[in-house]
Write an enzyme that holds these catalytic residues in place. Structure first.
Site, PDB file in Angstrom:
ATOM      1  N   ASP A 134      41.741  50.825  38.967  1.00 46.48           N
ATOM      2  CA  ASP A 134      40.426  50.966  39.590  1.00 46.48           C
ATOM      3  C   ASP A 134      39.579  51.894  38.716  1.00 46.48           C
ATOM      4  OD1 ASP A 134      39.639  50.278  42.818  1.00 46.48           O
ATOM      5  OD2 ASP A 134      38.268  51.573  41.699  1.00 46.48           O
ATOM      6  N   ILE A 135      38.259  51.861  38.931  1.00 45.68           N
ATOM      7  CA  ILE A 135      37.405  52.860  38.267  1.00 45.68           C
ATOM      8  C   ILE A 135      37.461  54.178  39.038  1.00 45.68           C
ATOM      9  CG2 ILE A 135      35.828  51.321  37.036  1.00 45.68           C
ATOM     10  CD1 ILE A 135      33.886  51.603  39.407  1.00 45.68           C
ATOM     11  N   ALA A 136      37.885  54.106  40.284  1.00 45.12           N
ATOM     12  CA  ALA A 136      38.039  55.326  41.092  1.00 45.12           C
ATOM     13  C   ALA A 136      39.435  55.912  40.865  1.00 45.12           C
ATOM     14  CB  ALA A 136      37.842  55.009  42.569  1.00 45.12           C
ATOM     15  N   GLY A 153      39.171  43.406  42.105  1.00 44.42           N
ATOM     16  CA  GLY A 153      38.132  44.311  41.617  1.00 44.42           C
ATOM     17  C   GLY A 153      36.765  43.658  41.547  1.00 44.42           C
ATOM     18  N   GLY A 154      35.741  44.458  41.788  1.00 49.27           N
ATOM     19  CA  GLY A 154      34.374  43.954  41.678  1.00 49.27           C
ATOM     20  C   GLY A 154      33.519  44.442  42.823  1.00 49.27           C
ATOM     21  N   SER A 204      31.699  43.927  46.263  1.00 47.00           N
ATOM     22  CA  SER A 204      32.156  43.099  47.400  1.00 47.00           C
ATOM     23  C   SER A 204      31.025  42.680  48.337  1.00 47.00           C
ATOM     24  CB  SER A 204      33.227  43.857  48.187  1.00 47.00           C
ATOM     25  OG  SER A 204      32.645  45.011  48.773  1.00 47.00           O
ATOM     26  N   TYR A 264      26.331  37.307  44.887  1.00 49.71           N
ATOM     27  CA  TYR A 264      27.754  37.612  45.107  1.00 49.71           C
ATOM     28  C   TYR A 264      28.557  36.320  45.283  1.00 49.71           C
ATOM     29  CZ  TYR A 264      31.839  38.993  47.894  1.00 49.71           C
ATOM     30  OH  TYR A 264      33.113  39.140  48.387  1.00 49.71           O
ATOM     31  N   LYS A 305      31.635  34.387  42.993  1.00 56.38           N
ATOM     32  CA  LYS A 305      32.931  33.881  43.455  1.00 56.38           C
ATOM     33  C   LYS A 305      33.132  32.434  43.017  1.00 56.38           C
ATOM     34  CE  LYS A 305      34.197  37.754  45.229  1.00 56.38           C
ATOM     35  NZ  LYS A 305      35.252  38.527  44.557  1.00 56.38           N
ATOM     36  N   ARG A 326      31.039  37.926  64.864  1.00 56.42           N
ATOM     37  CA  ARG A 326      31.355  36.805  63.956  1.00 56.42           C
ATOM     38  C   ARG A 326      32.812  36.858  63.505  1.00 56.42           C
ATOM     39  NH1 ARG A 326      31.180  37.121  58.287  1.00 56.42           N
ATOM     40  NH2 ARG A 326      31.165  35.095  57.212  1.00 56.42           N
TER      41      ARG A 326
HETATM   42  C1  15L Z   1      32.986  39.177  51.927  1.00 61.00           C
HETATM   43  O1  15L Z   1      33.217  38.477  50.949  1.00 61.00           O
HETATM   44  C2  15L Z   1      32.651  40.609  51.786  1.00 61.00           C
HETATM   45  O2  15L Z   1      33.318  41.208  50.701  1.00 61.00           O
HETATM   46  C3  15L Z   1      32.899  41.397  53.039  1.00 61.00           C
HETATM   47  O3  15L Z   1      32.198  42.614  52.930  1.00 61.00           O
HETATM   48  C4  15L Z   1      32.506  40.660  54.321  1.00 61.00           C
HETATM   49  O4  15L Z   1      31.127  40.625  54.431  1.00 61.00           O
HETATM   50  C5  15L Z   1      33.084  39.267  54.345  1.00 61.00           C
HETATM   51  O5  15L Z   1      32.851  38.574  53.148  1.00 61.00           O
HETATM   52  C6  15L Z   1      32.586  38.421  55.520  1.00 61.00           C
HETATM   53  O6  15L Z   1      32.044  37.336  55.312  1.00 61.00           O
HETATM   54  O7  15L Z   1      32.752  38.872  56.646  1.00 61.00           O
END
Ligand code: 15L
Length: 266
Positions: free
Chosen positions: A32-34, A69-70, A72, A134, A138, A172
């Site tokens: 990780d970077i952390a 990683g990345g 999110s 984002y 993916k 949801r």
């Molecule tokens: C994701 O891909 C996200 O990383 C996460 O933060 C959530 O938002 C999730 O999807 C989701 O759809 O609930």
């Protein structure tokens, strides 16, 4: 003795998986970077997934990479391009150079987030319909996985994760939750499946309110989810209220990521 490299090990999913993937006969190499403090059976590396030299070294003597990683969530295009797209290409290339036979890539429902309930259950062959930059990253990661499988023979499993949190964070998620234990079950199935080739599977628990995506592809790898978000339903609805079936959050698989406010360029 096996060694698994986990990128993004300090992130949300990495933190949940870390204790659950620990085994006496396994070393977890956490990247990780952390900063991370190693526990028994762990090695720690501080590096960026965008650094090819560091990633190639990190992949030495590794049996599989779990690439979490990345970034999110949605973010500026330049950041998504660098960390998520260039970073994911770097991880695959490092794995190839180091001779790692298998990569499990954390994809997301947001790769197909603009698909609608009339199409449910979505299969893992559902065409890309990203809801954000984002989500585009993916889709790109899944495409890179396909390239590295078909051109170089790596086994690559892309998990379209729905909502992986300790408990369902909102109404949801009563449909989309992937419990931490089920996430670990799915990862173990991905690591153990003999010669999986290239696959896309969904990462979700067996939720009573589910059925938005298929579980068949993950089941074919040996995944047998044990958890159901319904046990948290009363608490989640008491905290957030019941949005009702016509709420915009249910209009697309991607939920809030499809909303105008997720447009970072507005
Ligand atoms: C994701 O891909 C996200 O990383 C996460 O933060 C959530 O938002 C999730 O999807 C989701 O759809 O609930």
């Amino acid at each position: 003795m096996s060694r698994i490299l986990i990128t993004g090990a300090a992130g949300g999913v990495g933190t949940l998986l870390r204790p659950r993937l620990a085994r006496p006969d396994r070393t977890l190499r956490l990247l990780d970077i952390a900063e991370l403090e190693p526990r028994e059976g762990e090695e720690v590396l501080r590096a960026s997934v965008t650094d090819l030299d560091a990633m190639t070294k990190a992949c030495a003597d590794v049996d599989a990479v779990v690439h979490l990683g990345g970034i999110s969530v949605e973010a500026a295009w330049a950041d998504i391009l660098d960390v998520n797209i260039h970073g994911t290409r770097t991880v695959f290339e490092a794995a190839r150079r180091a001779g790692v036979p298998r990569v499990v890539f954390a994809s997301s429902n947001h790769a197909v987030g603009f698909h609608t309930p009339d199409e449910y259950p979505l299969g893992a062959d559902t065409p890309p319909l990203p809801d954000t930059y984002y989500g585009v990253s993916k889709v790109a990661g899944e495409a890179l996985g396909a390239l590295y499988h078909h051109r170089y023979g790596l086994d690559v499993i892309c998990i379209r994760i729905l909502t992986c949190f300790p408990t369902p964070p909102n109404p949801r998620a009563l449909s989309t939750w992937l419990s931490p234990d089920d996430c670990a079950r799915l990862l173990e199935a991905c690591l153990a499946a003999p010669s999986p080739g290239y696959r896309i599977v969904h990462g979700v628990s067996r939720n009573t309110r589910g059925g938005w995506v298929t579980l068949d592809e993950a089941a074919a790898l040996g995944y047998d989810p044990q958890d159901d978000a319904e046990v948290h339903a009363a608490a989640v609805l008491a905290e957030h209220g019941d949005p009702g079936p016509d709420d915009p959050v249910f209009a697309h698989l991607g939920g809030p990521f499809t909303f105008p406010e997720f447009d970072v360029d507005r």
